[in-house]
Design a protein around this motif. Structure first.
Motif, mmCIF file in Angstrom:
data_model
loop_
_atom_site.group_PDB
_atom_site.id
_atom_site.type_symbol
_atom_site.label_atom_id
_atom_site.label_comp_id
_atom_site.label_asym_id
_atom_site.label_seq_id
_atom_site.Cartn_x
_atom_site.Cartn_y
_atom_site.Cartn_z
ATOM 1 N N PRO A 1 0.834 -1.199 0.000
ATOM 2 C CA PRO A 1 0.000 0.000 0.000
ATOM 3 C C PRO A 1 0.869 1.249 0.000
ATOM 4 N N SER A 2 0.470 2.263 -0.763
ATOM 5 C CA SER A 2 1.352 3.410 -0.970
ATOM 6 C C SER A 2 0.547 4.686 -1.168
ATOM 7 N N VAL A 3 1.281 5.803 -1.234
ATOM 8 C CA VAL A 3 0.681 7.098 -1.536
ATOM 9 C C VAL A 3 1.518 7.753 -2.629
ATOM 10 N N THR A 4 0.939 8.702 -3.340
ATOM 11 C CA THR A 4 1.680 9.397 -4.370
ATOM 12 C C THR A 4 2.807 10.216 -3.746
ATOM 13 N N VAL A 5 3.918 10.300 -4.466
ATOM 14 C CA VAL A 5 5.072 11.030 -3.945
ATOM 15 C C VAL A 5 4.747 12.510 -3.745
ATOM 16 N N HIS A 6 3.781 13.044 -4.505
ATOM 17 C CA HIS A 6 3.435 14.457 -4.370
ATOM 18 C C HIS A 6 2.851 14.765 -2.990
ATOM 19 N N TYR A 7 2.132 13.816 -2.417
ATOM 20 C CA TYR A 7 1.574 14.039 -1.079
ATOM 21 C C TYR A 7 2.693 14.067 -0.048
ATOM 22 N N ALA A 8 3.669 13.162 -0.209
ATOM 23 C CA ALA A 8 4.824 13.169 0.689
ATOM 24 C C ALA A 8 5.611 14.466 0.546
ATOM 25 N N GLN A 9 5.730 14.959 -0.684
ATOM 26 C CA GLN A 9 6.440 16.214 -0.915
ATOM 27 C C GLN A 9 5.750 17.383 -0.209
ATOM 28 N N ALA A 10 4.433 17.343 -0.120
ATOM 29 C CA ALA A 10 3.701 18.411 0.573
ATOM 30 C C ALA A 10 4.120 18.478 2.044
ATOM 31 N N ILE A 11 4.317 17.308 2.665
ATOM 32 C CA ILE A 11 4.743 17.280 4.067
ATOM 33 C C ILE A 11 6.150 17.841 4.200
ATOM 34 N N LEU A 12 7.040 17.447 3.293
ATOM 35 C CA LEU A 12 8.417 17.938 3.341
ATOM 36 C C LEU A 12 8.466 19.441 3.113
ATOM 37 N N GLN A 13 7.648 19.945 2.190
ATOM 38 C CA GLN A 13 7.624 21.383 1.933
ATOM 39 C C GLN A 13 7.121 22.154 3.149
ATOM 40 N N ALA A 14 6.107 21.591 3.821
ATOM 41 C CA ALA A 14 5.585 22.242 5.031
ATOM 42 C C ALA A 14 6.643 22.242 6.131
ATOM 43 N N ALA A 15 7.360 21.137 6.275
ATOM 44 C CA ALA A 15 8.423 21.065 7.281
ATOM 45 C C ALA A 15 9.513 22.099 6.999
ATOM 46 N N GLU A 16 9.836 22.277 5.726
ATOM 47 C CA GLU A 16 10.865 23.258 5.359
ATOM 48 C C GLU A 16 10.400 24.674 5.663
ATOM 49 N N ARG A 17 9.140 24.983 5.341
ATOM 50 C CA ARG A 17 8.605 26.324 5.635
ATOM 51 C C ARG A 17 8.629 26.626 7.121
ATOM 52 N N LEU A 18 8.354 25.597 7.926
ATOM 53 C CA LEU A 18 8.270 25.772 9.374
ATOM 54 C C LEU A 18 9.597 25.514 10.075
ATOM 55 N N ALA A 19 10.625 25.205 9.306
ATOM 56 C CA ALA A 19 11.957 24.925 9.844
ATOM 57 C C ALA A 19 11.927 23.769 10.838
ATOM 58 N N LEU A 20 11.143 22.741 10.505
ATOM 59 C CA LEU A 20 11.053 21.558 11.367
ATOM 60 C C LEU A 20 12.119 20.551 10.945
ATOM 61 N N PRO A 21 12.932 20.077 11.881
ATOM 62 C CA PRO A 21 13.979 19.117 11.528
ATOM 63 C C PRO A 21 13.403 17.724 11.303
ATOM 64 N N LEU A 22 13.681 17.151 10.135
ATOM 65 C CA LEU A 22 13.272 15.788 9.827
ATOM 66 C C LEU A 22 14.502 14.961 9.494
ATOM 67 N N PRO A 23 14.501 13.669 9.823
ATOM 68 C CA PRO A 23 15.657 12.818 9.510
ATOM 69 C C PRO A 23 15.983 12.846 8.020
ATOM 70 N N ALA A 24 17.259 12.815 7.705
ATOM 71 C CA ALA A 24 17.701 12.907 6.316
ATOM 72 C C ALA A 24 17.133 11.787 5.467
ATOM 73 N N GLU A 25 17.008 10.576 6.061
ATOM 74 C CA GLU A 25 16.512 9.447 5.281
ATOM 75 C C GLU A 25 15.051 9.609 4.883
ATOM 76 N N LEU A 26 14.295 10.417 5.618
ATOM 77 C CA LEU A 26 12.900 10.663 5.265
ATOM 78 C C LEU A 26 12.771 11.789 4.246
ATOM 79 N N ARG A 27 13.776 12.658 4.188
ATOM 80 C CA ARG A 27 13.732 13.755 3.222
ATOM 81 C C ARG A 27 14.107 13.301 1.816
ATOM 82 N N ALA A 28 14.845 12.199 1.713
ATOM 83 C CA ALA A 28 15.334 11.735 0.415
ATOM 84 C C ALA A 28 14.282 10.862 -0.263
#
Length: 322
Positions: free
Chosen positions: A5-32
């Protein structure tokens, strides 16, 4: 493409973009994210956990949903925009939502004068935040594609409010209900006839062809999702009965699920646990819950529920009422 079961990569990118806007630290392996088209649901779970843990805002999921754009829904977003009316867009959503993600299901419930778009999540990790993100995004996108010509939309959540009601009101600007029977976006029946501002018949048919092809490929590979869908419809069914519906032997079903990194027993227990929580919120007698889920008696159900949740059904209900 992954068979899990999976989700489109664009939805995951939305989370990463929000984290970047808010300066939230996420593990490098989840950002790649790499060049993959879809993200396994287990990795999406880890991304949501890291995203929410890094934020002190209890409404972080809601804010993410309000910021989502049509492009984050893959080709489904463009397809919904090209429909003629709100009602047609809702029907298209019911057909094509697995392209966006296989973490939950949508259904339509019609009552006199009203239509409810109900969302049933299948995940457990950060469930409330993710439900708020899904419904908030649908609320805002529906308003946008209809040119803000809809009546008074309403939202219901099965969980309690996660923050101040004034904060919800400021973000959503619609009537809200918490601790409801289900998670849903409510429309007036007349709203289904409202025309969409970017309706395009030629574009719609082109996108439907692409979406049909993608959905077919996705459906043949997501065996675990199909097993869970059958179990939600028939929670009493065992492995052999489910395998029969999928034109497989029980042994072949086991082997195919093992290739996806799961088992029939695990999928069945996940489904029963989710259904048990929903039924306990609706407050039927415990014997009725046990019977509907296929347990021999209340004691067997209570034992299983305690194994799943580390609490008794009574403790769960008490926690819901506090």
């Amino acid at each position: 493409m992954s068979s899990t079961p999976s989700v489109t990569v664009h939805y995951a990118q939305a989370i990463l973009q929000a984290a970047e806007r808010l300066a939230l630290p996420l593990p490098a392996e989840l950002r790649a994210l790499g060049g993959e088209a879809r993200i396994p649901l287990a990795r999406q779970d880890a991304l949501w956990e890291a995203f929410c843990s890094a934020s002190s805002d209890p409404l972080i999921g809601l804010r993410l949903g309000c910021a989502l754009q049509v492009g984050h829904l893959d080709m489904v977003g463009a397809l919904l925009m090209s429909c003629e009316t709100v009602g047609e867009a809702l029907e298209a959503l019911l057909e094509y939502y697995p392209i966006v993600g296989e973490g939950g299901e949508f259904s339509l419930q019609r009552v006199p004068g009203q239509v409810r778009l109900v969302y049933q999540p299948h995940y457990q990790v950060r469930r409330e935040e993710r439900v708020e993100a899904v419904l908030a995004s649908l609320l805002h996108m529906t308003r946008w594609i209809a040119g803000n010509k809809l009546g008074s939309l309403q939202l219901s959540f099965s969980h309690a409010a996660r923050g101040e009601l004034a904060s919800y009101a400021g973000l959503l600007d619609c009537p809200l209900q918490f601790e409801a029977a289900d998670n849903a976006l409510l429309f007036a029946e007349a709203d289904l006839r409202v025309p969409l501002i970017q309706a395009n018949a030629l574009m719609r048919e082109h996108l439907r062809g692409l979406a049909d092809s993608l959905l077919e490929r996705l459906g043949t590979q997501s065996l675990a999702v199909r097993v869970q869908q059958l179990l939600r419809q028939h929670p009493r069914w065992g492995k052999e009965r489910v395998a029969e519906q999928l034109a497989l032997s029980g042994r072949h079903l086991n082997r195919k699920l093992a290739e996806e990194g799961t088992t029939f027993k695990l999928l069945r227990e996940q489904v029963l646990y989710q259904m048990a929580e929903q039924l306990l919120r609706e407050s039927p007698r415990l014997s009725e819950v046990a019977e509907r889920l296929g347990f021999s008696d209340e004691s067997a159900f209570a034992k299983a529920f305690r194994r799943w949740s580390s609490m008794t059904p009574g403790q769960f209900r008490q926690g819901q009422s506090e």
